[in-house]
Design a protein around this motif. Structure first.
Motif, PDB file in Angstrom:
ATOM      1  N   ARG A  25      -0.096  58.588 -67.839  1.00  0.00           N
ATOM      2  CA  ARG A  25       0.658  57.423 -68.299  1.00  0.00           C
ATOM      3  C   ARG A  25       1.241  57.672 -69.690  1.00  0.00           C
ATOM      4  NH1 ARG A  25       1.084  52.997 -71.174  1.00  0.00           N
ATOM      5  NH2 ARG A  25       1.657  51.002 -70.185  1.00  0.00           N
ATOM      6  N   ASP A  26       0.445  58.237 -70.588  1.00  0.00           N
ATOM      7  CA  ASP A  26       0.944  58.565 -71.935  1.00  0.00           C
ATOM      8  C   ASP A  26       2.159  59.475 -71.860  1.00  0.00           C
ATOM      9  OD1 ASP A  26      -1.105  57.082 -73.057  1.00  0.00           O
ATOM     10  OD2 ASP A  26      -2.390  58.828 -73.420  1.00  0.00           O
TER      11      ASP A  26
ATOM     12  N   ILE B  48       4.257  59.807 -69.395  1.00  0.00           N
ATOM     13  CA  ILE B  48       5.414  59.075 -68.868  1.00  0.00           C
ATOM     14  C   ILE B  48       6.047  58.224 -69.963  1.00  0.00           C
ATOM     15  CG2 ILE B  48       6.145  57.316 -67.212  1.00  0.00           C
ATOM     16  CD1 ILE B  48       3.935  58.341 -65.337  1.00  0.00           C
ATOM     17  N   CYS B  49       5.226  57.605 -70.799  1.00  0.00           N
ATOM     18  CA  CYS B  49       5.757  56.802 -71.911  1.00  0.00           C
ATOM     19  C   CYS B  49       6.561  57.672 -72.874  1.00  0.00           C
ATOM     20  CB  CYS B  49       4.617  56.115 -72.651  1.00  0.00           C
ATOM     21  SG  CYS B  49       3.833  54.764 -71.733  1.00  0.00           S
TER      22      CYS B  49
ATOM     23  N   GLN C 250       9.799  58.577 -71.345  1.00  0.00           N
ATOM     24  CA  GLN C 250      10.748  57.460 -71.373  1.00  0.00           C
ATOM     25  C   GLN C 250      11.482  57.382 -72.714  1.00  0.00           C
ATOM     26  OE1 GLN C 250       8.913  53.616 -70.864  1.00  0.00           O
ATOM     27  NE2 GLN C 250      10.862  52.576 -70.523  1.00  0.00           N
TER      28      GLN C 250
ATOM     29  N   HIS D 114      11.148  54.165 -65.291  1.00  0.00           N
ATOM     30  CA  HIS D 114       9.882  54.331 -66.009  1.00  0.00           C
ATOM     31  C   HIS D 114       9.055  53.051 -65.929  1.00  0.00           C
ATOM     32  CE1 HIS D 114      12.291  57.491 -68.135  1.00  0.00           C
ATOM     33  NE2 HIS D 114      11.140  58.144 -68.071  1.00  0.00           N
ATOM     34  N   THR D 115       9.711  51.910 -66.127  1.00  0.00           N
ATOM     35  CA  THR D 115       8.994  50.639 -66.148  1.00  0.00           C
ATOM     36  C   THR D 115       8.302  50.364 -64.824  1.00  0.00           C
ATOM     37  OG1 THR D 115      10.577  49.745 -67.757  1.00  0.00           O
ATOM     38  CG2 THR D 115       9.245  48.159 -66.519  1.00  0.00           C
TER      39      THR D 115
ATOM     40  N   LEU E 258       5.292  52.724 -64.536  1.00  0.00           N
ATOM     41  CA  LEU E 258       4.224  52.349 -65.469  1.00  0.00           C
ATOM     42  C   LEU E 258       3.527  51.075 -65.014  1.00  0.00           C
ATOM     43  CD1 LEU E 258       5.972  53.187 -68.858  1.00  0.00           C
ATOM     44  CD2 LEU E 258       4.036  54.387 -67.847  1.00  0.00           C
ATOM     45  N   ASP E 259       4.266  50.148 -64.433  1.00  0.00           N
ATOM     46  CA  ASP E 259       3.647  48.926 -63.913  1.00  0.00           C
ATOM     47  C   ASP E 259       2.619  49.256 -62.831  1.00  0.00           C
ATOM     48  OD1 ASP E 259       5.070  47.310 -65.588  1.00  0.00           O
ATOM     49  OD2 ASP E 259       6.581  46.715 -64.105  1.00  0.00           O
TER      50      ASP E 259
ATOM     51  N   PHE F 172       0.946  52.093 -62.526  1.00  0.00           N
ATOM     52  CA  PHE F 172      -0.205  52.689 -63.220  1.00  0.00           C
ATOM     53  C   PHE F 172      -1.062  51.607 -63.857  1.00  0.00           C
ATOM     54  CE2 PHE F 172       1.636  56.900 -62.848  1.00  0.00           C
ATOM     55  CZ  PHE F 172       0.533  57.743 -62.930  1.00  0.00           C
ATOM     56  N   ASP F 173      -0.445  50.665 -64.559  1.00  0.00           N
ATOM     57  CA  ASP F 173      -1.213  49.634 -65.268  1.00  0.00           C
ATOM     58  C   ASP F 173      -2.026  48.785 -64.304  1.00  0.00           C
ATOM     59  OD1 ASP F 173      -0.218  50.501 -67.666  1.00  0.00           O
ATOM     60  OD2 ASP F 173       1.392  49.014 -67.770  1.00  0.00           O
TER      61      ASP F 173
END
Length: 690
Positions: free
Chosen positions: A369-370, A372-373, A376, A549-550, A553-554, A556-557
């Motif tokens: 996740r990090d 991917i951020c 982005q 990306h959003t 990431l959603d 993953f979260d």
């Protein structure tokens, strides 16, 4: 080295008769090679008869190599005596030619044992590839010259993959009364052409004198890496760094030849990474340029310093300098085909550990996740696409005061600028870049037509997670014993089988894909299967929208939150009575053994009833346009354990033993294959040039 790789080196080689004189010019010697041959008249060479005196007769017996090694040592001693008589210094340590027995790639692609000769430090007692300064292979007749050359190529691959301080490597193929000098660098191979051993004695003498009289840089060694008090040091940007550990080393001859070290500045406890690469000077932007664009982006490695490494004498040469001796159309043709590579060093911070060393599923998911951020921010702020998302390029970095390590995105050597084309930002078209198991289906299937885009990198992030779940049995690089991942259903991904991968990722319906995941994932990762299935849907099966990306990431979260909740529920459960243990969410599940299928068995049929070979491949229908390509390496990386600070103890011996050589390990260090093969750039024939 496999037969196809050897063939590729042979087919891209160039014949340059001036190669020896360019490498070993007259002015470097106390006396010219021509004068040396005159001084040896009737001792080792007869000028009247135009023949070497007492030269070993060609034969197929095992004595040929021993006789030739003795003859070469006699010539070398004569040159040393003449050289020192002129008041010129010799190399720091005495060198000698000695017989070897090693594994080589034959004409039919098979690996065979072959006798040969190597130039080594005379103090070496247990010969390994790390000790070889020059390689010689002998065959009985000129018709067998291609066989000797192929053996030299496979030997060169071993030299480059075991010697971190190699700028180039040389070999000599003897075939009857003929010979050929062969030069290897990261752009490929240069050959002298087949010469007569007796008539072309000055050429041969020049090569032998250059290798044995001049300093080690003329054997192809990088003398900017120095040893002192049992430690290795390198200076970059005026700052000295001590090499503490070799992290990775490239295994191919051609390409970027990447070597990574963990280093420290003397007196400091902070770790840096120094990346030694051969970069194409025509590639713009360069990796250093991309890293400067990424400065101050949290979650991406930061560039401390970048420097071009000079050749002996201080010249800033590229790999084209020898090929520049070609003339006319041949020169212009090769100038377009051959990369112009120069050696660069990049100092990077912070230092991180491999992703495979994740301490828990939490840490694994947060690390991805990090990354991917960070990806982005790089994409949205700087219009830069990474283009090589792989498990090698996400590392775990310590954070002061944090309960877990941060995921750090590294290696921008394949990165590309993206431009707005209609409604999407797209990178270069016709560029096959990345690391094979993690490459997007579009890029694998249509390398000359697909424009690298955001959704391809997001797809690669999914493959990082999937291959981690298939390759390991738990945290801390726990090996998997119940499945050989390369022969499993996911095995074809390692050789870049794009059609096979697309069939699974695009055309499988949800139950069929879940069956595939059940087959290849280790039970430890059972609670990540839902995350993987949903990521596949978001990234690859929502036909009317592009993944963002959003959106990723959603997903993953949501699943990280669910994993935490499940973990809390388990930890809060009362201890079971009657000796029955409570289930630990973060330990491998003890489920029933499942039947495993070989990769060549048919995959489960899709419940939709359609033809499994018909791949919708919606991403291919969404092709865009873009610009040109640039190059990276095709290296299979090898992670190695920490190198001992002290150098190998060497002792003199007149009759050393020479063990059978193998591709790995040869250096006395434990070698762990990274299982990954990186490629970049496909030419008009569809063949990778790396």
């Amino acid at each position: 080295m496999d037969g196809d790789s050897v063939d590729n080196i042979v087919h891209t080689s160039e014949a340059i008769p001036m190669v020896a004189k360019a490498l070993y010019p007259d002015e470097k010697f106390a006396t010219t090679p021509k004068n040396m041959m005159c001084a040896l008249d009737e001792t080792l060479y007869s000028i009247d008869r135009h023949k070497w005196v007492r030269y070993p007769e060609p034969s197929d017996g095992d004595q040929q190599e021993s006789a030739m090694a003795a003859y070469l040592n006699e010539f070398t001693r004569a040159c040393w005596i003449f050289h020192t008589g002129k008041g010129r210094p010799l190399p720091e340590h005495v060198l000698r030619w000695t017989v070897t027995n090693s594994a080589r790639t034959a004409l039919n692609g098979e690996v065979v044992q072959a006798l040969g000769i190597a130039l080594v430090d005379a103090r070496v007692t247990a010969l390994q590839w790390t000790d070889v300064l020059c390689d010689i292979q002998i065959v009985s007749h000129v018709d067998r010259m291609p066989e000797a050359v192929r053996r030299l190529i496979s030997g060169a691959a071993n030299v480059f993959s075991s010697q971190e301080d190699r700028m180039y490597h040389t070999g000599i193929a003897f075939a009857g009364d003929t010979f050929q000098f062969v030069y290897f660098d990261r752009a490929g191979c240069i050959m002298s052409g087949i010469l007569d051993t007796h008539a072309d004695c000055i050429f041969l003498a020049r090569v032998l004198m250059g290798l044995t009289i001049l300093d080690s840089s003329y054997c192809g060694k990088d003398t900017s890496v120095v040893s002192r008090d049992g430690h290795r040091f390198v200076i970059v940007g005026g700052q000295e760094y001590q090499i503490a550990e070799t992290l990775s080393i490239s295994r191919d001859i051609r390409g970027r030849g990447t070597v990574c070290w963990r280093c420290r500045r003397p007196g400091s406890e902070m770790d840096f990474v120094i990346k030694n690469i051969w970069a194409d000077v025509r590639q713009h932007p360069s990796e250093g340029d991309f890293l400067r664009k990424a400065s101050n982006i949290h979650g991406i490695s930061q560039l401390v310093c970048e420097e071009v490494i000079p050749w002996p004498g201080g010249e800033l040469r590229t790999t084209f300098w020898l090929r520049d001796y070609l003339e006319g159309e041949m020169r212009y043709d090769i100038a377009d085909r051959i990369p112009h590579l120069e050696q660069r060093r990049l100092v990077l911070e912070p230092y991180g550990r491999p992703l495979e060393e994740f301490a828990s599923k939490d840490e694994l998911l947060f690390a991805i996740r990090d990354a991917i951020c960070a990806h982005q921010i790089l994409y949205e702020r700087e219009n830069v696409l990474h283009c090589d998302i792989s498990d090698n390029n996400i590392v775990l970095c310590e954070q002061a005061g944090a309960s877990r390590r941060q995921g750090l995105l590294i290696d921008l050597d394949c990165a590309a600028l993206v431009e707005m084309k209609k409604e999407y930002r797209l990178g270069p078209i016709g560029r096959k870049a990345g690391t094979l198991p993690f490459m997007a289906c579009d890029i694998l299937q249509h390398p000359r037509h697909a424009a690298h885009a955001l959704w391809h990198d997001l797809e690669s992030f999914l493959y990082v997670l999937m291959l981690t779940c298939a390759s390991y049995a738990g945290p801390s690089n726990m090996p998997r014993k119940d499945l050989n991942v390369r022969t499993s259903l996911i095995g074809p991904w390692f050789i870049g089988d794009g059609d096979y991968k697309a069939r699974i990722m695009y055309s499988y319906d949800d139950p069929a894909f879940r069956n595939f995941v059940d087959e290849v994932f280790h039970p430890y990762f059972d609670d990540l299967k839902g995350l993987v299935c949903e990521l596949r849907t978001v990234i690859m099966r929502e036909w009317n929208t592009r993944p963002t990306h959003t959106a990723v990431l959603d997903v993953f979260d949501r699943h990280i939150g669910a994993l935490h909740s499940a973990s809390k529920d388990v930890s809060a459960a009362p201890e079971a009575a009657d000796g029955v243990d409570a289930v630990d969410e973060h330990q491998p599940h003890r489920g029933a053994k499942r039947k495993r299928r070989d990769a060549h068995e048919p995959l489960p049929a899709e419940s939709s009833g359609g033809d499994a070979r018909t791949i919708p491949s919606p991403a291919r229908r969404r092709a865009g346009a873009s610009s040109d390509s640039h190059t990276s390496d095709d290296s299979e990386r090898t992670l190695v354990n920490s190198r001992q600070a002290s150098e190998k103890t060497k002792g003199a011996s007149d009759a050393p033993s020479f063990p059978m050589w193998e591709r790995e390990p040869l250096t006395g260090r434990l070698v762990r294959s990274s299982k990954r093969r990186k490629v970049d750039h496909v030419d008009e024939t569809g063949n990778s040039d790396r």
